[in-house]
Design a protein around this motif. Structure first.
Motif, PDB file in Angstrom:
ATOM      1  N   TRP A   1      23.346  47.097  49.372  1.00  0.00           N
ATOM      2  CA  TRP A   1      24.214  46.806  48.542  1.00  0.00           C
ATOM      3  C   TRP A   1      23.783  47.374  47.096  1.00  0.00           C
ATOM      4  O   TRP A   1      24.635  47.417  46.092  1.00  0.00           O
ATOM      5  CB  TRP A   1      23.963  45.079  48.285  1.00  0.00           C
ATOM      6  CG  TRP A   1      24.241  44.214  49.464  1.00  0.00           C
ATOM      7  CD1 TRP A   1      23.602  43.564  50.258  1.00  0.00           C
ATOM      8  CD2 TRP A   1      25.585  44.264  49.824  1.00  0.00           C
ATOM      9  NE1 TRP A   1      24.464  43.160  51.293  1.00  0.00           N
ATOM     10  CE2 TRP A   1      25.660  43.385  51.025  1.00  0.00           C
ATOM     11  CE3 TRP A   1      26.975  44.586  49.523  1.00  0.00           C
ATOM     12  CZ2 TRP A   1      26.763  43.014  51.742  1.00  0.00           C
ATOM     13  CZ3 TRP A   1      28.121  44.384  50.029  1.00  0.00           C
ATOM     14  CH2 TRP A   1      28.123  43.704  51.189  1.00  0.00           C
TER      15      TRP A   1
ATOM     16  N   LEU B   1      30.552  39.663  41.900  1.00  0.00           N
ATOM     17  CA  LEU B   1      31.170  39.029  43.155  1.00  0.00           C
ATOM     18  C   LEU B   1      32.401  39.168  43.526  1.00  0.00           C
ATOM     19  O   LEU B   1      32.566  39.717  44.738  1.00  0.00           O
ATOM     20  CB  LEU B   1      30.474  37.736  43.147  1.00  0.00           C
ATOM     21  CG  LEU B   1      29.191  37.182  43.234  1.00  0.00           C
ATOM     22  CD1 LEU B   1      29.006  35.651  42.841  1.00  0.00           C
ATOM     23  CD2 LEU B   1      28.737  37.510  44.653  1.00  0.00           C
ATOM     24  N   ARG B   2      33.166  39.377  42.638  1.00  0.00           N
ATOM     25  CA  ARG B   2      34.447  39.799  42.821  1.00  0.00           C
ATOM     26  C   ARG B   2      34.692  41.094  43.247  1.00  0.00           C
ATOM     27  O   ARG B   2      35.525  41.397  44.047  1.00  0.00           O
ATOM     28  CB  ARG B   2      35.577  39.515  41.800  1.00  0.00           C
ATOM     29  CG  ARG B   2      35.756  38.032  41.513  1.00  0.00           C
ATOM     30  CD  ARG B   2      36.903  37.836  40.454  1.00  0.00           C
ATOM     31  NE  ARG B   2      36.618  38.332  39.072  1.00  0.00           N
ATOM     32  CZ  ARG B   2      35.743  37.447  38.352  1.00  0.00           C
ATOM     33  NH1 ARG B   2      35.532  36.276  38.683  1.00  0.00           N
ATOM     34  NH2 ARG B   2      35.559  37.733  37.119  1.00  0.00           N
ATOM     35  N   GLN B   3      34.096  42.105  42.687  1.00  0.00           N
ATOM     36  CA  GLN B   3      34.153  43.430  42.830  1.00  0.00           C
ATOM     37  C   GLN B   3      33.736  44.095  44.052  1.00  0.00           C
ATOM     38  O   GLN B   3      33.983  45.092  44.635  1.00  0.00           O
ATOM     39  CB  GLN B   3      33.718  44.249  41.595  1.00  0.00           C
ATOM     40  CG  GLN B   3      33.939  45.750  41.697  1.00  0.00           C
ATOM     41  CD  GLN B   3      33.631  46.432  40.165  1.00  0.00           C
ATOM     42  OE1 GLN B   3      33.195  46.025  39.279  1.00  0.00           O
ATOM     43  NE2 GLN B   3      33.853  47.738  40.025  1.00  0.00           N
ATOM     44  N   ILE B   4      32.339  43.494  44.423  1.00  0.00           N
ATOM     45  CA  ILE B   4      31.796  43.775  45.642  1.00  0.00           C
ATOM     46  C   ILE B   4      32.001  43.065  46.580  1.00  0.00           C
ATOM     47  O   ILE B   4      31.563  42.044  47.124  1.00  0.00           O
ATOM     48  CB  ILE B   4      30.151  44.082  45.319  1.00  0.00           C
ATOM     49  CG1 ILE B   4      29.637  44.765  44.155  1.00  0.00           C
ATOM     50  CG2 ILE B   4      29.331  44.704  46.594  1.00  0.00           C
ATOM     51  CD1 ILE B   4      28.431  44.595  43.549  1.00  0.00           C
ATOM     52  N   ASP B   5      32.781  43.633  47.785  1.00  0.00           N
ATOM     53  CA  ASP B   5      33.446  43.132  48.951  1.00  0.00           C
ATOM     54  C   ASP B   5      32.291  42.844  49.863  1.00  0.00           C
ATOM     55  O   ASP B   5      31.726  43.745  50.140  1.00  0.00           O
ATOM     56  CB  ASP B   5      34.517  43.942  49.522  1.00  0.00           C
ATOM     57  CG  ASP B   5      35.259  42.951  50.651  1.00  0.00           C
ATOM     58  OD1 ASP B   5      35.587  41.856  50.544  1.00  0.00           O
ATOM     59  OD2 ASP B   5      35.553  43.687  51.432  1.00  0.00           O
ATOM     60  N   GLY B   6      32.228  41.432  50.015  1.00  0.00           N
ATOM     61  CA  GLY B   6      31.455  40.895  51.021  1.00  0.00           C
ATOM     62  C   GLY B   6      29.934  40.759  50.692  1.00  0.00           C
ATOM     63  O   GLY B   6      29.289  40.163  51.779  1.00  0.00           O
TER      64      GLY B   6
ATOM     65  N   SER C   1      27.246  38.440  49.465  1.00  0.00           N
ATOM     66  CA  SER C   1      26.840  37.145  49.101  1.00  0.00           C
ATOM     67  C   SER C   1      26.149  36.877  47.935  1.00  0.00           C
ATOM     68  O   SER C   1      25.459  37.825  47.144  1.00  0.00           O
ATOM     69  CB  SER C   1      25.962  36.524  50.269  1.00  0.00           C
ATOM     70  OG  SER C   1      24.608  36.890  50.312  1.00  0.00           O
TER      71      SER C   1
ATOM     72  N   LEU D   1      26.333  50.059  45.615  1.00  0.00           N
ATOM     73  CA  LEU D   1      27.789  49.419  45.219  1.00  0.00           C
ATOM     74  C   LEU D   1      27.505  48.642  43.871  1.00  0.00           C
ATOM     75  O   LEU D   1      28.107  48.682  43.167  1.00  0.00           O
ATOM     76  CB  LEU D   1      28.028  48.451  46.273  1.00  0.00           C
ATOM     77  CG  LEU D   1      28.386  49.306  47.586  1.00  0.00           C
ATOM     78  CD1 LEU D   1      28.757  47.914  48.655  1.00  0.00           C
ATOM     79  CD2 LEU D   1      29.465  50.271  47.315  1.00  0.00           C
TER      80      LEU D   1
ATOM     81  N   ASP E   1      31.639  38.760  38.059  1.00  0.00           N
ATOM     82  CA  ASP E   1      32.509  39.904  37.926  1.00  0.00           C
ATOM     83  C   ASP E   1      32.056  40.784  39.393  1.00  0.00           C
ATOM     84  O   ASP E   1      32.810  41.514  39.912  1.00  0.00           O
ATOM     85  CB  ASP E   1      32.537  40.786  36.611  1.00  0.00           C
ATOM     86  CG  ASP E   1      32.931  40.083  35.663  1.00  0.00           C
ATOM     87  OD1 ASP E   1      33.770  39.354  35.468  1.00  0.00           O
ATOM     88  OD2 ASP E   1      32.404  40.083  34.423  1.00  0.00           O
TER      89      ASP E   1
END
Length: 121
Positions: free
Chosen positions: A34, A53-58, A60, A37, A51
């Protein structure tokens, strides 16, 4: 000759490679699922946890928190907490973190070139 090349060829014997190697330590800081990213998401500017959490797919929330703490401890990002209810927390790259932009851009360019060479085969 680059500083890296000078260091690698300074001794008459090959340089001992182990976990204390500065390059190894730098790569290990960045080399998890991660971290890159998160850094890429923060390059354009300040972001809140939601922001990211929305932008980095997958990713947690737990992994994002762990990654942010690791990068903050390394001095790569800064965390700003605003005293409000609920608390507002923002993250940004520090000057040290911003210096990674050029490194990441060069790595990206190398990746594109490598992919193009591989596809041409």
């Amino acid at each position: 000759m680059s500083l890296f090349c000078q260091v690698m060829t300074m001794a008459d014997q090959p340089m001992l490679m182990d976990e204390t190697c500065l390059l190894h330590q730098a790569v290990m800081l960045l080399a998890d699922k991660w971290t890159l990213l998160v850094l890429l998401a923060l390059l354009p500017g300040v972001k809140r946890t939601s922001d990211l959490l929305r932008q980095i797919d997958g990713i947690s929330p737990k992994m994002l928190t762990q990654t942010l703490k690791k990068l903050e401890a390394a001095g790569i990002i800064a965390r700003q907490v605003y005293p409000m209810v609920p608390p507002k927390v923002e993250y940004r790259l520090t000057e040290t973190g911003q210096e990674l932009e050029e490194v990441l851009a060069r790595l990206y360019d190398w990746s594109v070139k490598r992919t193009q060479l591989h596809d041409a085969r």
